[in-house]
Scaffold this active site. Structure first.
Site, PDB file in Angstrom:
ATOM      1  N   GLU A 272       0.691  -1.097   0.053  1.00  0.00           N
ATOM      2  CA  GLU A 272      -0.171  -0.099  -0.304  1.00  0.00           C
ATOM      3  C   GLU A 272       0.978   1.268   0.294  1.00  0.00           C
ATOM      4  OE1 GLU A 272      -0.591  -2.540   1.520  1.00  0.00           O
ATOM      5  OE2 GLU A 272      -2.655  -3.210   1.709  1.00  0.00           O
TER       6      GLU A 272
ATOM      7  N   LYS B  29     -17.421  -0.753   5.289  1.00  0.00           N
ATOM      8  CA  LYS B  29     -17.858  -1.212   4.520  1.00  0.00           C
ATOM      9  C   LYS B  29     -19.568  -1.641   4.550  1.00  0.00           C
ATOM     10  CE  LYS B  29     -17.002  -6.117   2.893  1.00  0.00           C
ATOM     11  NZ  LYS B  29     -16.824  -7.805   3.775  1.00  0.00           N
TER      12      LYS B  29
ATOM     13  N   MET C 228      24.388   8.126   1.762  1.00  0.00           N
ATOM     14  CA  MET C 228      24.330   9.811   2.439  1.00  0.00           C
ATOM     15  C   MET C 228      24.706   9.513   4.042  1.00  0.00           C
ATOM     16  SD  MET C 228      24.491  12.455   1.533  1.00  0.00           S
ATOM     17  CE  MET C 228      23.494  13.251   0.965  1.00  0.00           C
TER      18      MET C 228
ATOM     19  N   PHE D 294     -11.372  -7.042  13.485  1.00  0.00           N
ATOM     20  CA  PHE D 294     -10.737  -7.286  12.178  1.00  0.00           C
ATOM     21  C   PHE D 294     -10.213  -6.214  11.738  1.00  0.00           C
ATOM     22  CE2 PHE D 294      -8.953 -10.002   8.620  1.00  0.00           C
ATOM     23  CZ  PHE D 294      -8.427 -10.543   9.611  1.00  0.00           C
ATOM     24  N   GLN D 295      -9.106  -6.456  11.345  1.00  0.00           N
ATOM     25  CA  GLN D 295      -8.517  -5.460  10.622  1.00  0.00           C
ATOM     26  C   GLN D 295      -9.118  -3.921  10.741  1.00  0.00           C
ATOM     27  OE1 GLN D 295      -8.224  -6.531   6.568  1.00  0.00           O
ATOM     28  NE2 GLN D 295      -6.294  -7.674   6.490  1.00  0.00           N
TER      29      GLN D 295
END
Lengths: 169, 587
Positions: B53, B165, B483, B115-116
């Site tokens: 993502e 949802k 760097m 969940f999630q």
């Protein structure tokens, strides 16, 4: 005013009363390391769902300018007004103060309350709850005097403020 | 107009279509299944499946920055949303317009540790310009349109819409974009005329003026860049660009002093330090630009033009702060400059240019390309040279290679340079290139990266293969986090703590495993052929170039030092330890 001089400002913010708006304002202050001395919030216009947040903060002139600019760019913010700069304003805070004492200390607390025009809103044989309204300094002074007299609990609302005269936000 | 009742997912897709969205970068999951079902049923909007993502947001950033449009991201709840956080922060820091749709558990489960489930609006509040949780189907269409308005107007930035949802499944009315207006959010675009006149008067009487321009000019659009070029030409004054501003003004023009800041050119930084009037246009006085603020351009009067009031007087107090869109303000500036027939004193300006030429003679970016080892700067220069006849877009990761690309690749046009400036996100380069290539399928897209940065979103090789995106990834491989190594060398007594790239993969085999070509090059004599071969291959390529592992990025203003105390690599023969405790605590 000197660039490095820290001064106290009372800032009023009109916001949409939507979920998360207070978190946005508080998050801005904590995330950018600004100081909150007092913060109050309540809906002031039920029809247009607007709330007014009053925040007392302190900083250098550059920091105060930043705070106002940062607040102004939050999407749900309608208006930001620096009451300290805008002219004279009225600041009021309400405090409820519990004093547990008997005998002479109990009577003395009542005498001081009378001088400060604080009201006893609850009483038992060995306690009072005083309600006092005033600017924060007045409340501070009252609390200091109550300390040796059995002061046991304080609840303060934080400052509500509005400009004097015909000026509006 | 009668309301159309659709289901929530249809409303989202319809709103995207009406906002002109062509591509969505995303990754499916439980909470967004209804949306993915809707995507399956239509063919107006293309979905590009990334492999993480974070990459979806960087791809959307690349898409947005190379087109001027809003980039769109779709991810699921919980880990989908939290993985997107780095990308969102990156977009916030660099003012990139992104709309990110996140799934959320159904409204009745919010707050139950489902969940999630994650508090997405809570987590993303400080890393977005604005965010929404849609709890009411009636507000879905309005929120969608509002989000695009907020993301793309004013100072652009990322906006998250959290979509439970049940809202995606339930019925919802649809509103056209024209039916939605925002109550509070209406950024000012026109600058105050009085202030503009005052600023120009100041400029007209300057003897050592400079324009310091940043990403705001590019965000303002192609037209703003044209106006900037015109203003620079009619005033005849020097211009320097920030990392984010590269391309806003042609690099090859003689009035351009190059990039300024920590790894900017000597002439740009010296001119900033010594100027008497500075116009900061769409630039925010970032700490990489200013060096030590106590010594920053001490003798100058400063004018700042920015669409974001909070950028003005934030780090550096200015004499005149003009709030407005750079394009609009430049248009007025040109009109007024011409109408008042302003002219900067020719003698003074001539003297100023002579001074600048003196600094230019230091040739601060020069390097020697030996026979036995490839200098990283040389790779950038050769890729630039060999892509001159192509429409080329460049992305980078973060580190030495990024600074070398900024210094040595001459950007002539806006929208062709994508880099993570504010946040400095390693792992930005390849997904951003992916997004750019989706937007410009026929262009050459080159991602300059390092051996450490490339590993941070290496999974996107798979996306390149799936969509046949011919991104050319050039690894300046010095076997170090370069760097980090440079700072350890200069500030920490050459104690190279954890900065060596141990166990690097074989990038040729890795490319082949992902289904495309991998090339290597370590001999300077073969470099051009390798680059040409890479450019000619019709598909993604990783070109792994072994470069000098001791090369440091110069010039450099060490942290805590002012502009006029730059280190020039060749002079010091590089690499002397910097004696500064102050610098050590800074970043």
């Amino acid at each position: 005013m000197k660039e490095t001089e820290i001064s106290k400002h009372t800032i009023s913010v009109l916001v949409d009363n939507e979920s998360g708006v207070l978190a946005r304002v508080i998050g801005l202050f904590s995330g950018r390391g600004y100081n909150i001395e007092s913060l109050t919030v309540a809906e002031v216009d039920a029809n247009s769902h607007q709330s007014r947040i009053t925040v007392v903060t302190s900083g250098t002139p550059m920091v105060i300018e930043q705070i106002k600019a940062q607040l102004s760019r939050l999407v749900p913010v309608h208006k930001v007004s620096d009451l300290t700069l805008a002219g004279p304003s009225v600041e009021r805070e309400l405090a409820l103060i519990k004093v547990i004492a008997t005998g002479e200390r109990r009577v003395e607390s009542l005498r001081i309350a009378d001088i400060f025009k604080a009201r006893a809103v609850d009483a038992t044989n060995n306690s009072f709850v005083y309600e006092i309204i005033g600017n924060p300094e007045k409340i501070d002074a009252f609390i200091k005097l109550m300390e040796p007299l059995g002061l046991s609990e304080i609840s303060r609302t934080g400052v509500a403020a509005i400009s004097r005269g015909t000026l509006t936000m | 107009m009668a309301e159309r009742i659709l289901n929530g997912s249809e409303v989202v897709l319809q709103a995207l279509a009406d906002q002109g969205v062509e591509v969505v970068f995303g990754y499916p999951g439980g909470a967004v299944l209804p949306l993915y079902d809707e995507i399956f049923k239509q063919n107006r909007i293309r979905h590009v499946l990334v492999r993480h993502e974070q990459a979806a947001v960087h791809a959307a950033e690349g898409y947005a920055r190379s087109t001027g449009k809003v980039g769109v991201v779709l991810v699921t709840s919980g880990p989908g949303a939290t993985n997107a956080v780095t990308g969102l922060t990156d977009a916030l820091m660099d003012s990139i317009p992104v709309v990110c749709l996140t799934g959320q558990v159904p409204t009745h489960l919010i707050g139950n540790d489902a969940f999630q489930e994650a508090d997405t609006t809570g987590i993303t509040r400080p890393c977005t310009k604005h965010n929404y949780l849609v709890k009411d189907s009636d507000k879905l269409a309005r929120t969608m349109h509002e989000a695009f308005h907020v993301a793309s107007s004013g100072r652009p930035g990322p906006v998250v819409i959290d979509l439970p949802k049940d809202i995606l499944v339930g019925k919802a009315p649809y509103l056209e974009p024209s039916q939605v207006q925002h109550r509070t959010y209406n950024p000012v675009v026109k600058g105050d005329r009085g202030q503009i006149e005052e600023a120009l008067e100041m400029l007209a009487s300057a003897e050592k003026p400079i324009l310091y321009c940043g990403g705001g000019v590019i965000n303002s659009g192609q037209q703003a860049c044209k106006l900037l070029a015109e203003f620079t030409r009619i005033t005849g004054i020097p211009i320097t660009l920030t990392l984010m501003g590269l391309g806003a003004y042609p690099a090859s023009d003689k009035q351009h002093l190059g990039m300024l800041g920590m790894h900017g050119t000597y002439e740009a930084n010296m001119a900033m330090h010594d100027c008497d009037v500075m116009f900061a246009i769409g630039a925010r006085f970032d700490d990489r630009v200013t060096g030590n603020l106590d010594f920053f351009s001490p003798g100058s009067q400063k004018v700042q033009i920015d669409i974001d009031q909070s950028s003005i007087n934030k780090n550096v107090p200015v004499d005149i702060g003009i709030v407005g869109d750079v394009g609009h303000v430049l248009e007025d500036m040109i009109k007024i400059w011409k109408a008042k027939q302003y002219k900067i004193d020719a003698n003074a300006l001539d003297g100023w240019w002579k001074e600048i030429e003196g600094w230019r003679e230091k040739r601060c970016l020069s390097y020697k390309q030996p026979k036995d080892v490839i200098k990283p700067q040389h790779v950038i220069r050769r890729v630039h040279e060999l892509t001159r006849d192509r429409k080329t877009y460049i992305t980078t990761d973060v580190g030495q290679h990024q600074m070398w690309a900024a210094q040595h690749f001459g950007f002539e046009h806006p929208y062709e340079w994508m880099t993570s400036g504010g946040l400095g996100t390693m792992g930005y380069g390849m997904p951003a290139a992916l997004g750019v290539q989706v937007a410009h399928p026929d262009a050459t897209v080159v991602c300059f990266t390092g051996d450490a940065s490339i590993m941070m979103n290496i999974q996107e090789c798979s996306t390149l293969t799936q969509y046949r995106l011919p991104v050319k990834t050039v690894i300046l491989n010095n076997r170090y986090m370069g760097m980090v190594r440079q700072w350890q060398q200069l500030l920490h007594g050459s104690r190279y703590s954890e900065s060596y790239s141990e166990s690097l993969p074989d990038f040729v085999k890795l490319s082949e495993a992902f289904g495309f070509t991998g090339l290597t090059c370590s001999n300077p004599a073969d470099l051009d052929d390798a680059i040409k071969q890479m450019l000619e291959i019709d598909g993604p390529v990783i070109l792994d170039v072994a470069v000098d592992d001791k090369e440091n990025c110069y010039p450099m203003i060490p942290s805590g030092k002012p502009h006029n105390e730059m280190l020039l690599g060749q002079e010091t023969n590089g690499d002397e330890a910097i004696d500064s405790d102050e610098g050590m605590v800074l970043v």
